[in-house]
Every structure is written in structure tokens, then in C-alpha cells.
Design a protein around this motif. Structure first.
Motif, PDB file in Angstrom:
ATOM      1  N   ASN A 150      38.808  45.140  46.330  1.00  0.00           N
ATOM      2  CA  ASN A 150      37.902  46.068  45.719  1.00  0.00           C
ATOM      3  C   ASN A 150      38.498  46.348  44.125  1.00  0.00           C
ATOM      4  O   ASN A 150      39.678  45.643  43.654  1.00  0.00           O
ATOM      5  CB  ASN A 150      38.029  47.666  46.330  1.00  0.00           C
ATOM      6  N   GLU A 151      38.100  47.469  43.381  1.00  0.00           N
ATOM      7  CA  GLU A 151      38.205  47.417  41.837  1.00  0.00           C
ATOM      8  C   GLU A 151      39.836  47.606  41.753  1.00  0.00           C
ATOM      9  O   GLU A 151      40.238  47.451  40.665  1.00  0.00           O
ATOM     10  CB  GLU A 151      37.378  48.274  41.283  1.00  0.00           C
ATOM     11  N   GLU A 152      40.320  48.394  42.686  1.00  0.00           N
ATOM     12  CA  GLU A 152      41.403  48.827  42.675  1.00  0.00           C
ATOM     13  C   GLU A 152      42.602  47.798  42.794  1.00  0.00           C
ATOM     14  O   GLU A 152      43.997  48.096  42.712  1.00  0.00           O
ATOM     15  CB  GLU A 152      41.785  50.304  43.334  1.00  0.00           C
ATOM     16  N   SER A 153      42.172  46.800  43.616  1.00  0.00           N
ATOM     17  CA  SER A 153      43.304  45.657  44.043  1.00  0.00           C
ATOM     18  C   SER A 153      43.590  44.899  43.130  1.00  0.00           C
ATOM     19  O   SER A 153      42.875  44.594  42.216  1.00  0.00           O
ATOM     20  CB  SER A 153      42.684  45.077  45.234  1.00  0.00           C
ATOM     21  N   ASN A 154      44.802  44.347  43.102  1.00  0.00           N
ATOM     22  CA  ASN A 154      45.178  43.171  42.477  1.00  0.00           C
ATOM     23  C   ASN A 154      44.677  41.764  42.973  1.00  0.00           C
ATOM     24  O   ASN A 154      44.929  41.785  44.025  1.00  0.00           O
ATOM     25  CB  ASN A 154      46.519  43.291  41.935  1.00  0.00           C
ATOM     26  N   SER A 155      44.194  40.914  42.257  1.00  0.00           N
ATOM     27  CA  SER A 155      44.184  39.542  42.492  1.00  0.00           C
ATOM     28  C   SER A 155      45.531  38.793  42.694  1.00  0.00           C
ATOM     29  O   SER A 155      46.525  39.262  42.158  1.00  0.00           O
ATOM     30  CB  SER A 155      43.341  38.857  41.647  1.00  0.00           C
ATOM     31  N   HIS A 158      41.468  34.699  41.951  1.00  0.00           N
ATOM     32  CA  HIS A 158      40.840  35.793  41.352  1.00  0.00           C
ATOM     33  C   HIS A 158      40.073  36.911  42.408  1.00  0.00           C
ATOM     34  O   HIS A 158      39.372  37.908  41.970  1.00  0.00           O
ATOM     35  CB  HIS A 158      39.840  35.132  40.446  1.00  0.00           C
ATOM     36  N   TRP A 159      39.973  36.565  43.493  1.00  0.00           N
ATOM     37  CA  TRP A 159      39.505  37.466  44.789  1.00  0.00           C
ATOM     38  C   TRP A 159      40.346  38.779  44.823  1.00  0.00           C
ATOM     39  O   TRP A 159      41.382  38.908  44.696  1.00  0.00           O
ATOM     40  CB  TRP A 159      39.397  36.898  45.825  1.00  0.00           C
ATOM     41  N   ARG A 160      39.397  39.779  44.659  1.00  0.00           N
ATOM     42  CA  ARG A 160      40.051  41.203  45.045  1.00  0.00           C
ATOM     43  C   ARG A 160      39.078  42.016  46.002  1.00  0.00           C
ATOM     44  O   ARG A 160      37.885  41.890  46.170  1.00  0.00           O
ATOM     45  CB  ARG A 160      40.006  42.156  43.435  1.00  0.00           C
ATOM     46  N   SER A 171      46.567  38.149  39.004  1.00  0.00           N
ATOM     47  CA  SER A 171      47.219  39.226  38.351  1.00  0.00           C
ATOM     48  C   SER A 171      48.606  39.436  38.839  1.00  0.00           C
ATOM     49  O   SER A 171      49.557  39.664  38.060  1.00  0.00           O
ATOM     50  CB  SER A 171      46.402  40.507  38.744  1.00  0.00           C
ATOM     51  N   GLU A 190      44.981  43.148  34.172  1.00  0.00           N
ATOM     52  CA  GLU A 190      43.484  42.778  33.967  1.00  0.00           C
ATOM     53  C   GLU A 190      42.945  41.584  34.614  1.00  0.00           C
ATOM     54  O   GLU A 190      43.724  40.443  34.421  1.00  0.00           O
ATOM     55  CB  GLU A 190      43.144  43.059  32.724  1.00  0.00           C
ATOM     56  N   PRO A 191      41.682  41.449  34.844  1.00  0.00           N
ATOM     57  CA  PRO A 191      41.148  39.916  35.304  1.00  0.00           C
ATOM     58  C   PRO A 191      41.288  39.191  33.995  1.00  0.00           C
ATOM     59  O   PRO A 191      41.033  39.414  32.863  1.00  0.00           O
ATOM     60  CB  PRO A 191      39.742  40.203  35.496  1.00  0.00           C
TER      61      PRO A 191
END
Length: 190
Positions: free
Chosen positions: A48-53, A44-46, A56, A89-90
Motif C-alpha cells: 500500500n502507499e505506506e509500505s516500502n518497496s 518496486h511492488w508495495r 526503497s 520515495e519511489p
């Protein structure tokens, strides 16, 4: 057209499909080796906000495979039950749930590829209400999946840092790898 080409055409189709399956398996292996190294929180690590985990990406690939390859000769490859935006989405899925979803998508893909034969190879399929040749749709996915698998490996490498165990040829070990390859007897496959 296939009546004119005869048996060699069908042998070529089988060779092509066997090769495609090998390629998909090799891409899956890279992701599997990465996934095996990760802890639950890592999925679940990303950056930044624009990155996909990684979670995802796994969800996206699985949902894409299920949409494209379920009943692919008789229904559109973009199923109306799919919510592509939600895939990014997370989602709070466990490592085991993600692995189950991952395998479900791959099983769907391989089942579909194994159902292709000389009688249906030239049958058109539809994706987003547009007709495609089967070979075009396979090529489309053989380009799409490794793109995201590369992301899984790259993000995994960032997370694991010095604990990372490569999924391919180790950094600084190309010479040793090539030497080992040439020390083996020649083989007819890759």
C-alpha cells in the motif's frame, strides 16, 4: 585501560569483530537469496502507499551504510550529503542498479569493520553529533540491518508466493534440518 588488560583483550576484540562480520554476512545472505529470486518489477511492488518497496529498503540500507561507515572515525555518521527521506520515495532504478547500490553499501561496511584494530577500537565516533563508543554503533547497526532484511524477505515471500524458495530452514522441514546437523561431525564454528 587496555594497558591493564593486555593481549587477551586484543584477542577478544578480534574474536568479537570476526563474529560481527559473520553475523552481517549471514544477514546479507538472506537478502541476497531473496533478491536473486525477484524480477525487475518485483523490486518496486508495495502492499500500500505506506509500505516500502524492496527497492526503497535496499536504497535505505545502502545509504545508511555509506553514511555510517565512510570515514567513520573522522566524520559524523550522518553525512550532510545523505537525504534519508528521499530513500523511501519511489525511484526508478533497475534491478542491476539496485544490486550495485546494495553491494556498494556492504563493501563500505566490511571495509570499515576490517579497518578496526586494537589501536582504534576505543576511539569514539559521532552519529548525529553525539559521541558513541564504537561497540555501541556496531551493536546499533547489527540490530538495524536485520530488521530491514527481514522486511525484504517477507515482501519477497509475498510477491513470489508459491515460487518462493526459502532463505533459511524450509517450512515443515525443521526436523530434517536438525537431523542433518546432528549427523555431521561437531564443528567449532556456526
Amino acid at each position: 585501560m587496555k594497558e591493564l588488560l593486555g593481549a587477551p583483550f586484543f584477542i577478544m576484540i578480534k574474536d568479537y569483530l570476526d563474529n560481527i562480520i559473520k553475523q552481517f554476512l549471514s544477514y546479507k545472505e538472506v537478502a541476497d537469496k531473496t533478491i536473486a529470486q525477484l524480477e525487475e518489477k518485483d523490486f518496486h511492488w508495495r502492499y500500500n502507499e505506506e509500505s516500502n518497496s524492496i527497492a526503497s529498503i535496499i536504497i535505505h540500507l545502502s545509504e545508511n551504510m555509506l553514511s555510517r561507515w565512510t570515514d567513520f572515525f573522522t566524520s559524523d555518521g550522518e553525512k550532510n550529503t545523505r537525504n534519508r527521506d528521499q530513500e523511501f520515495e519511489p525511484q526508478n532504478l533497475s534491478k542491476e542498479e539496485l544490486k550495485e547500490k546494495w553491494e556498494l553499501g556492504w563493501d563500505c561496511l566490511f571495509t570499515a569493520l576490517n579497518s578496526i584494530n586494537e589501536s582504534n577500537f576505543e576511539q569514539p565516533i559521532y552519529i548525529r553529533n553525539k559521541q558513541h563508543k564504537l561497540i555501541d554503533s556496531i551493536t546499533r547497526q547489527i540490530a538495524h540491518y536485520p530488521y530491514h532484511i527481514g522486511q525484504i524477505a517477507y515482501v519477497g515471500k509475498m510477491i513470489l508466493n508459491d515460487k518462493w524458495q526459502t532463505a533459511s530452514i524450509a517450512k515443515g522441514k525443521s526436523k530434517e534440518f536438525m537431523q542433518a546437523q546432528f549427523e555431521q561431525n561437531k564443528k567449532g564454528t556456526h
